[in-house]
Motif scaffolding. Structure first.
Motif, PDB file in Angstrom:
ATOM      1  N   LEU A 166      29.953  23.338  47.961  1.00  0.00           N
ATOM      2  CA  LEU A 166      29.652  23.450  46.542  1.00  0.00           C
ATOM      3  C   LEU A 166      28.968  24.753  46.161  1.00  0.00           C
ATOM      4  O   LEU A 166      29.055  25.185  45.009  1.00  0.00           O
ATOM      5  CB  LEU A 166      28.750  22.288  46.093  1.00  0.00           C
ATOM      6  CG  LEU A 166      29.259  20.871  46.337  1.00  0.00           C
ATOM      7  CD1 LEU A 166      28.290  19.867  45.707  1.00  0.00           C
ATOM      8  CD2 LEU A 166      30.644  20.700  45.764  1.00  0.00           C
ATOM      9  N   ALA A 167      28.251  25.363  47.092  1.00  0.00           N
ATOM     10  CA  ALA A 167      27.430  26.526  46.747  1.00  0.00           C
ATOM     11  C   ALA A 167      27.380  27.492  47.914  1.00  0.00           C
ATOM     12  O   ALA A 167      27.612  27.111  49.063  1.00  0.00           O
ATOM     13  CB  ALA A 167      26.020  26.076  46.370  1.00  0.00           C
ATOM     14  N   THR A 168      27.061  28.739  47.607  1.00  0.00           N
ATOM     15  CA  THR A 168      27.041  29.772  48.648  1.00  0.00           C
ATOM     16  C   THR A 168      26.060  29.434  49.756  1.00  0.00           C
ATOM     17  O   THR A 168      26.308  29.714  50.927  1.00  0.00           O
ATOM     18  CB  THR A 168      26.688  31.140  48.037  1.00  0.00           C
ATOM     19  OG1 THR A 168      25.447  31.009  47.316  1.00  0.00           O
ATOM     20  CG2 THR A 168      27.759  31.606  47.083  1.00  0.00           C
ATOM     21  N   ILE A 183      37.412  24.188  48.216  1.00  0.00           N
ATOM     22  CA  ILE A 183      36.797  24.627  46.960  1.00  0.00           C
ATOM     23  C   ILE A 183      37.357  23.720  45.874  1.00  0.00           C
ATOM     24  O   ILE A 183      38.553  23.716  45.598  1.00  0.00           O
ATOM     25  CB  ILE A 183      37.112  26.102  46.639  1.00  0.00           C
ATOM     26  CG1 ILE A 183      36.664  27.007  47.781  1.00  0.00           C
ATOM     27  CG2 ILE A 183      36.436  26.523  45.348  1.00  0.00           C
ATOM     28  CD1 ILE A 183      37.772  27.467  48.669  1.00  0.00           C
ATOM     29  N   ARG A 186      36.104  22.255  40.018  1.00  0.00           N
ATOM     30  CA  ARG A 186      34.998  22.765  39.213  1.00  0.00           C
ATOM     31  C   ARG A 186      34.502  24.121  39.702  1.00  0.00           C
ATOM     32  O   ARG A 186      33.813  24.842  38.972  1.00  0.00           O
ATOM     33  CB  ARG A 186      33.849  21.759  39.213  1.00  0.00           C
ATOM     34  CG  ARG A 186      34.156  20.444  38.499  1.00  0.00           C
ATOM     35  CD  ARG A 186      33.016  19.443  38.716  1.00  0.00           C
ATOM     36  NE  ARG A 186      33.200  18.204  37.991  1.00  0.00           N
ATOM     37  CZ  ARG A 186      33.916  17.174  38.443  1.00  0.00           C
ATOM     38  NH1 ARG A 186      34.525  17.273  39.615  1.00  0.00           N
ATOM     39  NH2 ARG A 186      34.033  16.069  37.733  1.00  0.00           N
ATOM     40  N   ASN A 187      34.798  24.455  40.940  1.00  0.00           N
ATOM     41  CA  ASN A 187      34.312  25.710  41.529  1.00  0.00           C
ATOM     42  C   ASN A 187      35.407  26.754  41.704  1.00  0.00           C
ATOM     43  O   ASN A 187      35.177  27.782  42.345  1.00  0.00           O
ATOM     44  CB  ASN A 187      33.667  25.438  42.893  1.00  0.00           C
ATOM     45  CG  ASN A 187      32.182  25.167  42.783  1.00  0.00           C
ATOM     46  OD1 ASN A 187      31.482  25.797  42.000  1.00  0.00           O
ATOM     47  ND2 ASN A 187      31.694  24.219  43.571  1.00  0.00           N
ATOM     48  N   GLN A 189      36.542  29.020  39.922  1.00  0.00           N
ATOM     49  CA  GLN A 189      36.151  30.347  39.476  1.00  0.00           C
ATOM     50  C   GLN A 189      34.662  30.622  39.719  1.00  0.00           C
ATOM     51  O   GLN A 189      34.056  31.425  39.010  1.00  0.00           O
ATOM     52  CB  GLN A 189      36.510  30.535  38.006  1.00  0.00           C
ATOM     53  CG  GLN A 189      38.021  30.629  37.787  1.00  0.00           C
ATOM     54  CD  GLN A 189      38.398  30.889  36.344  1.00  0.00           C
ATOM     55  OE1 GLN A 189      37.906  30.239  35.435  1.00  0.00           O
ATOM     56  NE2 GLN A 189      39.292  31.849  36.132  1.00  0.00           N
ATOM     57  N   ASN A 190      34.118  29.986  40.744  1.00  0.00           N
ATOM     58  CA  ASN A 190      32.772  30.324  41.213  1.00  0.00           C
ATOM     59  C   ASN A 190      32.947  31.529  42.138  1.00  0.00           C
ATOM     60  O   ASN A 190      33.134  31.394  43.340  1.00  0.00           O
ATOM     61  CB  ASN A 190      32.151  29.136  41.949  1.00  0.00           C
ATOM     62  CG  ASN A 190      30.740  29.401  42.425  1.00  0.00           C
ATOM     63  OD1 ASN A 190      30.331  30.551  42.579  1.00  0.00           O
ATOM     64  ND2 ASN A 190      29.993  28.338  42.674  1.00  0.00           N
ATOM     65  N   PHE A 191      32.900  32.712  41.562  1.00  0.00           N
ATOM     66  CA  PHE A 191      33.313  33.911  42.295  1.00  0.00           C
ATOM     67  C   PHE A 191      32.387  34.236  43.458  1.00  0.00           C
ATOM     68  O   PHE A 191      32.837  34.737  44.491  1.00  0.00           O
ATOM     69  CB  PHE A 191      33.433  35.084  41.328  1.00  0.00           C
ATOM     70  CG  PHE A 191      34.433  34.841  40.227  1.00  0.00           C
ATOM     71  CD1 PHE A 191      35.748  34.548  40.537  1.00  0.00           C
ATOM     72  CD2 PHE A 191      34.057  34.855  38.902  1.00  0.00           C
ATOM     73  CE1 PHE A 191      36.686  34.293  39.544  1.00  0.00           C
ATOM     74  CE2 PHE A 191      34.976  34.606  37.892  1.00  0.00           C
ATOM     75  CZ  PHE A 191      36.292  34.325  38.209  1.00  0.00           C
ATOM     76  N   ALA A 192      31.105  33.938  43.334  1.00  0.00           N
ATOM     77  CA  ALA A 192      30.192  34.158  44.453  1.00  0.00           C
ATOM     78  C   ALA A 192      30.585  33.272  45.634  1.00  0.00           C
ATOM     79  O   ALA A 192      30.573  33.710  46.794  1.00  0.00           O
ATOM     80  CB  ALA A 192      28.749  33.878  44.023  1.00  0.00           C
ATOM     81  N   LEU A 193      30.955  32.028  45.345  1.00  0.00           N
ATOM     82  CA  LEU A 193      31.382  31.118  46.401  1.00  0.00           C
ATOM     83  C   LEU A 193      32.692  31.583  47.033  1.00  0.00           C
ATOM     84  O   LEU A 193      32.859  31.539  48.258  1.00  0.00           O
ATOM     85  CB  LEU A 193      31.538  29.709  45.828  1.00  0.00           C
ATOM     86  CG  LEU A 193      31.973  28.618  46.803  1.00  0.00           C
ATOM     87  CD1 LEU A 193      30.972  28.458  47.939  1.00  0.00           C
ATOM     88  CD2 LEU A 193      32.155  27.288  46.061  1.00  0.00           C
TER      89      LEU A 193
END
Length: 357
Positions: A166-168, A183, A186-187, A189-193
Motif C-alpha cells: 500500500l505504501a512506499t 499495486i 486505488r494506488n 497512480q501513486n507515483f512514489a509507490l
C-alpha cells in the motif's frame, strides 16, 4: 526512439551508440535479440537529432516510438513479455490462474484455501495482508502477521504469493515475503509507490484504477519499467460507470485493446469487476476468450463469514468448476490452461525440454 544495430555490429560499436545516447541525457534499454541488438533511447528526445545516430558505425536504422508509454509499447518490443511466477510464466499461450481470499484472516483459513485452490489447479496464491478499505472502520488486514501466514502457506503448498503493498514504507517488508507485488486500483497512480516497486526488480501486478483509461494504466506501468523492472503484469478489474447492477463494469474490451498496444501480459479480475460470485465464472470465460493471459480469482471456504469481499468470493468447489470451464474455453480458442504445479508442461512431455512459452 529505437536504434536497430546491423546484424554484424561489434560490441564496441554498440557501446559507442550507448555512450552517444547517454550523452544526450537519455536512458538506455538494451535488447539482445537472436540476430541483432536493439537500443532503446528513452526520455524526452524531441530536441535530439536522429541523424547523429545514423552516422555511427554499426547502426542499421533509427525508429521513433510514437506512444507516450515508450517501454510498455509494442513499438518498443513486438515480442510478448513473459513474467515468471514460481514454476509458471504469465504471458504465453498457457493461461495462468491466481486464486485465494481477499484478506488473510487466520492461519486455518489461509492454509485451507491454499490447499484447496492448488488442488483445483491454481498456480499462485493471492491474499491481502494489508488491505485498503473505503471505510477506516473496516478490517484492514493482519499486516506483518498476515505476511508470515502467507509464507507458511507457500511452504505448505508450493504456491507463490501475490499480495498487495500500500505504501512506499511497506515495499521492503512485503518484497521479502511476496513473490509478486500487487499495486491495487486505488494506488495505480501513486507515483512514489510505482518508483519504489520499480527499484525492487520484483514481479509487479498493476491493477487498473477504477476510473483510469487504458493509456493511463500503461503510463503507470511505464513508471515501473523506467527503473529497469521489466516484470510487470497488467490487470483489468472493472471500471466505475453509471451501472449499479454490479460492483464495477467489466471492460472486456480492455483485454484485446491492451494486447494490441503492449507486450506486457494482461490478467482479468472477474471478482472485483463484478462484485457478485454468480457472475465471476461467466466473465472469467469471456476474459479468456478475449485473450487474457490469466485470471485472479477470490476464493473463500465460508464467504458469508469473510471479513472482506465475501459477496464476490467463490467457494472452493465453485472455483474448481471455474477451472474446468475456463480450460474448455481456452482449448476452444487454441490455447491451454497451464497444468497444476508439479506437472510438466505439454512440450516438456514431448521433448523433455522446458519451453520458452
Amino acid at each position: 526512439m529505437l536504434i536497430v544495430m546491423q546484424k554484424d555490429a561489434t560490441p564496441q560499436q554498440v557501446e559507442n551508440v550507448v555512450a552517444r545516447v547517454r550523452s544526450q541525457g537519455l536512458s538506455v534499454h538494451l535488447s539482445q535479440g537472436a540476430e541483432r541488438v536493439v537500443i532503446g533511447a528513452i526520455g524526452d528526445d524531441r530536441s535530439v537529432s536522429k541523424d547523429q545516430f545514423m552516422l555511427l558505425e554499426g547502426v542499421d536504422r533509427v525508429l521513433p516510438i510514437l506512444r507516450p508509454y515508450k517501454l510498455a509499447s509494442r513499438e518498443f518490443s513486438d515480442t510478448d513479455t513473459q513474467v515468471k511466477i514460481g514454476e509458471r510464466e504469465v504471458g504465453g499461450n498457457a493461461v495462468v490462474l491466481i486464486a485465494g481470499p481477499c484478506s488473510v484472516e487466520s492461519r486455518g483459513q489461509i492454509l485451507e484455501i491454499a490447499h484447496a485452490v492448488r488442488e483445483a489447479g491454481a498456480h499462485a496464491l493471492r491474499g491481502g495482508a494489508y488491505k485498503p478499505r473505503t471505510s477506516p472502520y473496516s478490517f484492514q488486514g493482519l499486516g506483518a502477521e498476515g505476511l508470515e501466514l502467507l509464507a507458511e502457506a507457500r511452504a505448505a503448498t508450493g504456491l507463490p504469493i501475490v499480495t498487495e503493498v500500500l505504501a512506499t514504507e511497506q515495499v521492503q517488508q512485503v518484497s521479502q515475503a511476496a513473490d509478486v507485488l500487487q499495486i491495487g486500483a486505488r494506488n495505480m497512480q501513486n507515483f512514489a509507490l510505482l518508483h519504489a516497486i520499480g527499484e525492487t526488480r520484483k514481479p509487479a501486478l498493476l491493477k487498473r484504477g477504477m476510473s483510469a483509461t487504458v493509456e493511463e494504466l500503461l503510463m503507470a506501468a511505464e513508471y515501473i519499467l523506467s527503473h529497469g523492472n521489466r516484470q510487470v503484469i497488467l490487470c483489468e478489474r472493472g471500471i466505475r460507470t453509471f451501472e449499479t447492477a454490479t460492483r464495477n463494469t467489466t471492460d472486456i474490451n480492455a483485454v484485446p485493446v491492451l494486447k494490441s498496444l503492449t507486450h506486457l501480459p494482461v490478467l482479468l479480475d472477474p471478482s472485483h469487476s463484478t462484485g457478485l460470485w454468480q457472475f465471476v465464472t461467466p466473465v472469467a470465460r469471456a476474459g479468456i476468450a478475449a485473450g487474457a493471459d490469466g485470471l485472479i480469482i477470490e476464493v473463500h471456504p465460508h464467504p458469508e463469514e469473510a471479513l472482506s469481499d465475501g459477496s464476490q468470493s467463490l467457494k472452493p468447489e465453485r472455483f474448481a468448476e471455474l477451472v474446468r470451464q475456463v480450460r474448455a474455453v481456452a482449448e476452444a480458442v487454441g490455447r491451454t490452461v497451464a497444468p497444476p504445479l508439479g506437472q510438466p508442461l505439454p512440450q516438456e512431455r514431448d521433448n523433455g525440454r522446458r519451453p520458452a512459452f
